[in-house]
Scaffold this motif. Structure first.
Motif, PDB file in Angstrom:
ATOM      1  N   ASN A 113       0.840  -1.198   0.000  1.00 31.68           N
ATOM      2  CA  ASN A 113       0.000   0.000   0.000  1.00 31.68           C
ATOM      3  C   ASN A 113       0.876   1.249   0.000  1.00 31.68           C
ATOM      4  O   ASN A 113       2.030   1.204   0.419  1.00 31.68           O
ATOM      5  CB  ASN A 113      -0.889   0.018   1.250  1.00 31.68           C
ATOM      6  N   TYR A 172       0.814   5.430   1.181  1.00 30.06           N
ATOM      7  CA  TYR A 172       0.148   6.451   1.992  1.00 30.06           C
ATOM      8  C   TYR A 172       0.830   7.797   1.766  1.00 30.06           C
ATOM      9  O   TYR A 172       2.040   7.874   1.519  1.00 30.06           O
ATOM     10  CB  TYR A 172       0.236   6.115   3.487  1.00 30.06           C
ATOM     11  N   LEU A 179      -4.491   6.872   3.035  1.00 26.07           N
ATOM     12  CA  LEU A 179      -4.323   5.796   2.061  1.00 26.07           C
ATOM     13  C   LEU A 179      -4.562   6.317   0.648  1.00 26.07           C
ATOM     14  O   LEU A 179      -5.591   6.946   0.378  1.00 26.07           O
ATOM     15  CB  LEU A 179      -5.306   4.660   2.363  1.00 26.07           C
ATOM     16  N   TYR A 196      -3.865   0.800  -2.738  1.00 25.71           N
ATOM     17  CA  TYR A 196      -3.812  -0.479  -2.037  1.00 25.71           C
ATOM     18  C   TYR A 196      -3.563  -1.602  -3.041  1.00 25.71           C
ATOM     19  O   TYR A 196      -3.850  -1.463  -4.228  1.00 25.71           O
ATOM     20  CB  TYR A 196      -5.094  -0.724  -1.220  1.00 25.71           C
ATOM     21  N   ASP A 197      -3.003  -2.688  -2.535  1.00 27.53           N
ATOM     22  CA  ASP A 197      -2.675  -3.838  -3.383  1.00 27.53           C
ATOM     23  C   ASP A 197      -1.876  -3.415  -4.615  1.00 27.53           C
ATOM     24  O   ASP A 197      -2.154  -3.844  -5.734  1.00 27.53           O
ATOM     25  CB  ASP A 197      -3.931  -4.601  -3.790  1.00 27.53           C
ATOM     26  N   LEU A 209      -6.345   2.309  -6.943  1.00 26.45           N
ATOM     27  CA  LEU A 209      -6.531   3.667  -6.430  1.00 26.45           C
ATOM     28  C   LEU A 209      -7.675   3.672  -5.423  1.00 26.45           C
ATOM     29  O   LEU A 209      -8.786   3.202  -5.722  1.00 26.45           O
ATOM     30  CB  LEU A 209      -6.847   4.596  -7.597  1.00 26.45           C
ATOM     31  N   TYR A 222       4.772   7.022   1.964  1.00 25.48           N
ATOM     32  CA  TYR A 222       5.261   5.786   2.571  1.00 25.48           C
ATOM     33  C   TYR A 222       4.659   4.574   1.857  1.00 25.48           C
ATOM     34  O   TYR A 222       3.458   4.552   1.570  1.00 25.48           O
ATOM     35  CB  TYR A 222       4.862   5.688   4.042  1.00 25.48           C
ATOM     36  N   GLN A 252       3.957   0.402   2.391  1.00 20.56           N
ATOM     37  CA  GLN A 252       3.703  -0.503   3.519  1.00 20.56           C
ATOM     38  C   GLN A 252       3.383  -1.886   2.974  1.00 20.56           C
ATOM     39  O   GLN A 252       2.503  -2.017   2.118  1.00 20.56           O
ATOM     40  CB  GLN A 252       2.528  -0.007   4.358  1.00 20.56           C
ATOM     41  N   TYR A 286       2.062  -5.872   3.635  1.00 17.04           N
ATOM     42  CA  TYR A 286       1.297  -6.641   4.603  1.00 17.04           C
ATOM     43  C   TYR A 286       1.237  -8.122   4.211  1.00 17.04           C
ATOM     44  O   TYR A 286       0.288  -8.833   4.540  1.00 17.04           O
ATOM     45  CB  TYR A 286      -0.104  -6.052   4.832  1.00 17.04           C
ATOM     46  N   PHE A 312       6.722  -0.515   7.155  1.00 16.20           N
ATOM     47  CA  PHE A 312       6.674   0.655   6.293  1.00 16.20           C
ATOM     48  C   PHE A 312       8.062   0.979   5.752  1.00 16.20           C
ATOM     49  O   PHE A 312       9.080   0.683   6.386  1.00 16.20           O
ATOM     50  CB  PHE A 312       6.182   1.870   7.081  1.00 16.20           C
ATOM     51  N   ARG A 330      10.441   6.198  10.781  1.00 13.81           N
ATOM     52  CA  ARG A 330       9.353   5.690   9.947  1.00 13.81           C
ATOM     53  C   ARG A 330       8.172   5.238  10.805  1.00 13.81           C
ATOM     54  O   ARG A 330       8.292   5.046  12.007  1.00 13.81           O
ATOM     55  CB  ARG A 330       9.856   4.542   9.073  1.00 13.81           C
ATOM     56  N   LEU A 331       7.051   5.060  10.163  1.00 14.53           N
ATOM     57  CA  LEU A 331       5.876   4.536  10.830  1.00 14.53           C
ATOM     58  C   LEU A 331       6.144   3.109  11.298  1.00 14.53           C
ATOM     59  O   LEU A 331       6.814   2.329  10.614  1.00 14.53           O
ATOM     60  CB  LEU A 331       4.683   4.566   9.871  1.00 14.53           C
ATOM     61  N   TYR A 363      -9.526  -4.308   3.242  1.00 22.04           N
ATOM     62  CA  TYR A 363      -8.939  -5.514   3.796  1.00 22.04           C
ATOM     63  C   TYR A 363      -8.375  -5.194   5.168  1.00 22.04           C
ATOM     64  O   TYR A 363      -8.047  -4.057   5.472  1.00 22.04           O
ATOM     65  CB  TYR A 363      -7.830  -6.049   2.876  1.00 22.04           C
ATOM     66  N   TRP A 383      -5.587  -5.537   6.607  1.00 19.68           N
ATOM     67  CA  TRP A 383      -4.252  -4.968   6.727  1.00 19.68           C
ATOM     68  C   TRP A 383      -4.034  -3.734   5.859  1.00 19.68           C
ATOM     69  O   TRP A 383      -2.898  -3.300   5.657  1.00 19.68           O
ATOM     70  CB  TRP A 383      -3.200  -6.036   6.422  1.00 19.68           C
ATOM     71  N   VAL A 384      -5.121  -3.169   5.342  1.00 16.72           N
ATOM     72  CA  VAL A 384      -5.046  -1.901   4.629  1.00 16.72           C
ATOM     73  C   VAL A 384      -5.638  -0.853   5.558  1.00 16.72           C
ATOM     74  O   VAL A 384      -6.800  -0.958   5.957  1.00 16.72           O
ATOM     75  CB  VAL A 384      -5.830  -1.963   3.298  1.00 16.72           C
ATOM     76  N   PHE A 385      -4.858   0.136   5.907  1.00 17.40           N
ATOM     77  CA  PHE A 385      -5.259   1.102   6.921  1.00 17.40           C
ATOM     78  C   PHE A 385      -6.033   2.243   6.251  1.00 17.40           C
ATOM     79  O   PHE A 385      -5.461   3.206   5.787  1.00 17.40           O
ATOM     80  CB  PHE A 385      -4.042   1.620   7.678  1.00 17.40           C
ATOM     81  N   GLY A 386      -7.342   2.095   6.222  1.00 12.26           N
ATOM     82  CA  GLY A 386      -8.179   2.975   5.413  1.00 12.26           C
ATOM     83  C   GLY A 386      -8.324   4.385   5.936  1.00 12.26           C
ATOM     84  O   GLY A 386      -8.331   5.338   5.169  1.00 12.26           O
ATOM     85  N   TRP A 402      -7.335   7.100   9.404  1.00 11.26           N
ATOM     86  CA  TRP A 402      -6.461   7.269  10.546  1.00 11.26           C
ATOM     87  C   TRP A 402      -7.010   8.327  11.495  1.00 11.26           C
ATOM     88  O   TRP A 402      -7.675   9.281  11.066  1.00 11.26           O
ATOM     89  CB  TRP A 402      -5.074   7.709  10.072  1.00 11.26           C
TER      90      TRP A 402
END
Lengths: 107, 119
Positions: free
Chosen positions: A34, A36, A46, A49-50, A54, A87, A89, A91, A98, B44-45, B102, B104-107, B109
């Protein structure tokens, strides 16, 4: 842990320029990647993703590609509001990790 | 639109504990995961752990295992992160994030909670 390496760590470009950031994983993470955006003083947001999808509401000038260990993120035409740190990331494996970030500035 | 609102800045002495809350609005608390990510100055995060809101199951980063506890109150749409045995290296901004499409996708914050550990 999977290490994520981004490059460059910072860049300066003009409004309208095409900007590309790369992210490399220490092992194959398929497309579990992903992107960010973190604007100064704000929480991350975000964008992708994947690896290449978008997020809803994100401008189409942002795009991502790649799979396996090598990924890229592109801003097709840099805008003043894109000033931020970006960044990646992964998963694929726990813990999610990250990249070190790429700070984008306007020249 | 999901909104996550975190509790305010905290200052603690080394060895103490801190508890940060994260309240969700927009009727989307259930069926998601809440993650905690921190960002130390210039670093970093860093993912710390998460909780599945539906069943309360938690996962923690090995780095924080034994020092971090994450729980939730579904009636209040709120999650909590408790970090104990604080040291100066724990000085950071702590974020909660809710899973998106999903787990593990941080939509989305939260706004972040600065925690300062200083004697």
């Amino acid at each position: 842990d999977i290490q994520m390496t981004q490059s460059p760590s910072s860049l300066s470009a003009s409004v309208g320029d095409r900007v590309t950031i790369t992210c490399q994983a220490t092992q194959d993470i398929s497309n579990y990647l992903n992107w960010y955006q973190q604007q100064p003083g704000k929480a991350p947001k975000l964008l992708i993703y994947d690896a290449s999808n978008l997020e809803t509401g994100v401008p189409s000038r942002f795009s991502g590609s790649g799979s396996g260990t090598d990924f890229s993120f592109t801003i097709s035409s840099l805008q003043p509001e894109d000033i931020a740190t970006y960044y990646c990331q992964q998963y694929d494996n726990l813990p999610p990790t990250f990249g070190g970030g790429t700070k984008v500035e306007i020249k | 639109q999901v909104q996550l609102v975190q509790s305010g800045a905290e200052v603690r002495k080394p060895g103490a504990s801190v508890k940060v809350s994260c309240t969700a609005s927009g009727n989307t608390f259930n069926n998601h995961g809440i993650h905690w990510v921190r960002q130390a100055p210039g670093q970093r995060l860093e993912w710390m752990g998460c909780i599945s809101v539906d069943n309360g199951k938690t996962k923690y980063s090995q780095k924080f295992q034994g020092r971090v506890t994450i729980n939730r109150d579904t009636s209040a749409s709120r999650a909590y992160m408790d970090l104990s045995s604080l040291r100066s290296e724990d000085t950071a901004v702590y974020y909660c994030a809710i899973s998106g499409r999903y787990f593990w996708v941080f939509g989305y914050w939260g706004q972040g909670t600065p925690v300062t550990v200083s004697s």
